[in-house]
Design an enzyme around this catalytic site. Structure first.
Site, PDB file in Angstrom:
ATOM      1  N   LYS A 108       3.454  -0.523  11.515  1.00 41.70           N
ATOM      2  CA  LYS A 108       4.434  -0.917  10.503  1.00 41.70           C
ATOM      3  C   LYS A 108       5.650   0.002  10.600  1.00 41.70           C
ATOM      4  CE  LYS A 108       4.503  -1.746   5.453  1.00 41.70           C
ATOM      5  NZ  LYS A 108       3.680  -1.671   4.228  1.00 41.70           N
TER       6      LYS A 108
ATOM      7  N   SER B 229       3.370  -5.990   1.765  1.00 38.16           N
ATOM      8  CA  SER B 229       4.542  -5.778   2.575  1.00 38.16           C
ATOM      9  C   SER B 229       4.250  -5.592   4.068  1.00 38.16           C
ATOM     10  CB  SER B 229       5.294  -4.556   2.049  1.00 38.16           C
ATOM     11  OG  SER B 229       4.499  -3.396   2.172  1.00 38.16           O
TER      12      SER B 229
ATOM     13  N   SER C  25      -0.547  -3.758  -0.080  1.00 37.05           N
ATOM     14  CA  SER C  25       0.225  -4.215   1.080  1.00 37.05           C
ATOM     15  C   SER C  25      -0.506  -4.253   2.410  1.00 37.05           C
ATOM     16  CB  SER C  25       1.479  -3.363   1.238  1.00 37.05           C
ATOM     17  OG  SER C  25       2.445  -3.819   0.327  1.00 37.05           O
TER      18      SER C  25
HETATM   19  N1  GLN Z   1       3.228  -5.908  -3.461  1.00 37.36           N
HETATM   20  C1  GLN Z   1       3.211  -4.610  -4.045  1.00 37.36           C
HETATM   21  C2  GLN Z   1       4.604  -4.184  -4.408  1.00 37.36           C
HETATM   22  O1  GLN Z   1       5.491  -4.904  -4.152  1.00 37.36           O
HETATM   23  C3  GLN Z   1       2.544  -3.634  -3.141  1.00 37.36           C
HETATM   24  C4  GLN Z   1       3.443  -2.964  -2.200  1.00 37.36           C
HETATM   25  C5  GLN Z   1       2.717  -2.065  -1.263  1.00 37.36           C
HETATM   26  O2  GLN Z   1       1.504  -1.951  -1.318  1.00 37.36           O
HETATM   27  N2  GLN Z   1       3.473  -1.394  -0.448  1.00 37.36           N
HETATM   28  O3  GLN Z   1       4.812  -3.145  -4.964  1.00 37.36           O
END
Ligand code: GLN
Length: 483
Positions: free
Chosen positions: A80, A156, A180
């Site tokens: 990532k 994400s 994420s």
């Molecule tokens: N979807 C969650 C957010 O937008 C988790 C993000 C993540 O785990 N980086 O905060």
């Protein structure tokens, strides 16, 4: 799909040791395949050129050490784009860091490459600064779900999940602050692990919410997840929050598990097909000798609002360093204040700005007690509830996400997007490990879409998760479910 692209890390590792393929052949095949697929799904922001030196070292390791060579030797892995690799661009999918070059290498990358001989394929697309659940917030374009190109891969870590699901990487690393790794794993039909907080070093990870962030693997199988997790885990002097092995009491992995299920949390909107598949999976687990124990976690229903106070608070603090003076994008103006305003208005996307505003608000004097400190207290209560629950059960299961992959643009209202994280944020708040494993598919527009089951266990009880995950994999094969 290309045979090698389909194969798991474990299978490929075996083929390398048996000399059925060479490290170069493997890298070239996956790299070429990833390049072709990237025009369709855009899982990668950048595919790196082959590192001849690393390929030669990996091959030599296999030739010299044979079966004793580390399992990951020669395995091509996607990363990532929020983990630093010295000299390479690391953008967190933001205009702010579009041309920023990493000045040093993250511990996880050192462990993979230097200690284990793995090869890095490239950097994957993501929501900007890891904020989102669909990868639509990337400043550089959307990633498509390999199972249906009109739908999101989740987020994400959507690029990493899509790369593994498509076979454009043998395995990948993602980061998980509120789900994420697990939510995109669920939506793309791969295995995603959020390790115990502190199990894996965050040194060299671009911070989002420092008390919540963890790096973890996205893989094709549970056994691949175990291999990758063991390779990246461990104390690190560069990250004071890392924990030594065995800090928490050791839990045995029972043959017949007591699986806790907080049914009361499903009242607020789990898709009915997802629920049906979850129930079928639980029934099959029961047939295998495990017991299903209904449990209540009363404060868990507030986990989402608690998360959406704590995470923006931490993110707003972490992102304050991106001010146009120190890193990346800069838009000079007439006064210092205008420098800041212009740089941050143009460099950050909408979602990031929204969270900075929210975070600054909940930390501001006059509101900090009502929001931030209250959220911290609720976080402690939620953790306590989970600890109590584990006196009764070995692990806790829920659907990873309330619904399967959705269409692009479908959740343009931010709150509807936040609801995606309903079942994942608790593991970050408590610091406990959680694994998402594909449990089957549900049909949308005649297309089968994968969906995952999530299992949480006490701190440092990842082995319980792997065992649970392997049971689910077995059941999926027995029930002949595709994903
Ligand atoms: N979807 C969650 C957010 O937008 C988790 C993000 C993540 O785990 N980086 O905060």
């Amino acid at each position: 799909m290309n045979e090698l692209a389909k194969s798991s890390l474990t299978e490929i590792s075996r083929a390398l040791r048996a000399r059925d393929i060479s490290v170069r052949e493997l890298f070239n095949t996956i790299h070429t395949y990833a390049q072709q697929k990237n025009t369709d799904i855009f899982a990668y922001l950048e595919l790196f050129d082959a590192d001849e030196n690393a390929i030669a070292i990996a091959q030599k390791k296999i030739d010299d050490e044979g079966d004793n060579a580390p399992f990951l030797t020669g395995i091509p892995i996607a990363v990532k784009d929020n983990m630093l690799i010295e000299g390479k661009t690391v953008s967190a999918a933001s205009r702010m860091l579009e041309n920023y070059k990493a000045p040093y290498t993250a511990t996880v990358i050192k462990k993979l490459v230097n200690d284990n001989g793995a090869l890095i394929l490239g950097r994957t697309n993501m929501d900007e600064f890891a904020m989102g659940s669909s990868t639509e917030n990337s400043a550089f374009g959307i990633t498509k779900n390999p199972h249906d190109h009109s739908r999101v891969p989740g987020g994400s870590s959507g690029g990493s999940a899509a790369a593994v699901a498509e076979g454009a990487a043998t395995a990948a690393l993602g980061s998980d602050t509120g789900g994420s790794i697990r939510q995109p794993a669920s939506l793309c039909g791969v295995v995603g692990l959020k390790p115990t907080y502190g199990a894996v070093s965050r040194h060299g990870l671009i911070a989002m919410g420092s008390s919540l962030d963890q790096i973890g693997p996205l893989t094709k199988t549970v056994s691949d997840s175990r291999v990758l997790f063991r390779a990246i885990a461990g104390r690190d002097d560069m990250d004071a929050t890392t924990i030594p092995d065995g800090l928490y009491p050791k839990r045995s992995v029972p043959r017949n598990m007591r699986i806790g299920v907080p049914y009361h949390l499903f009242e607020n909107g789990v898709d009915k097909d997802v629920r049906a598949l979850f129930d079928v999976t639980l029934a099959s687990l029961k047939k295998e000798g495990h017991s299903i124990v209904p449990i209540t976690l009363p404060t868990s229903q507030y986990a989402l609002p608690v998360y959406y106070v704590i995470m923006p608070a931490e993110a707003s603090t972490n992102l304050s360093r991106l001010d146009g003076m120190r890193y990346g994008f800069s838009k000079p103006a007439d006064t210092l204040l205008d420098d800041y305003l212009q740089t941050r208005s143009e460099g950050f996307g909408k979602e990031v700005q929204r969270r900075i505003l929210l975070g600054t608000f909940v930390l501001s004097s006059g509101y900090i007690d009502a929001y931030y400190r209250k959220a911290l207290r609720a976080r402690a209560v939620i953790t306590d509830e989970y600890e109590k629950a584990y006196e009764q059960v070995d692990c806790i299961a829920v659907p990873t996400s309330p619904s399967p992959a959705f269409h692009f643009g479908e959740k343009s209202d931010p709150v509807s997007m936040y609801v995606e994280d309903l079942f994942t944020v608790t593991a970050n708040l408590t610091g406990m490990p959680a694994l998402s494993v594909p449990m089957g598919t549900v049909n949308r527009d005649d297309t089968p879409l994968p969906i995952g089951i999530q299992c949480t266990a006490p701190h440092q009880a990842e082995d319980i998760l792997f065992s649970f995950g392997e049971e689910v994999e077995k059941i999926r094969i027995q029930n002949q479910m595709r994903f």
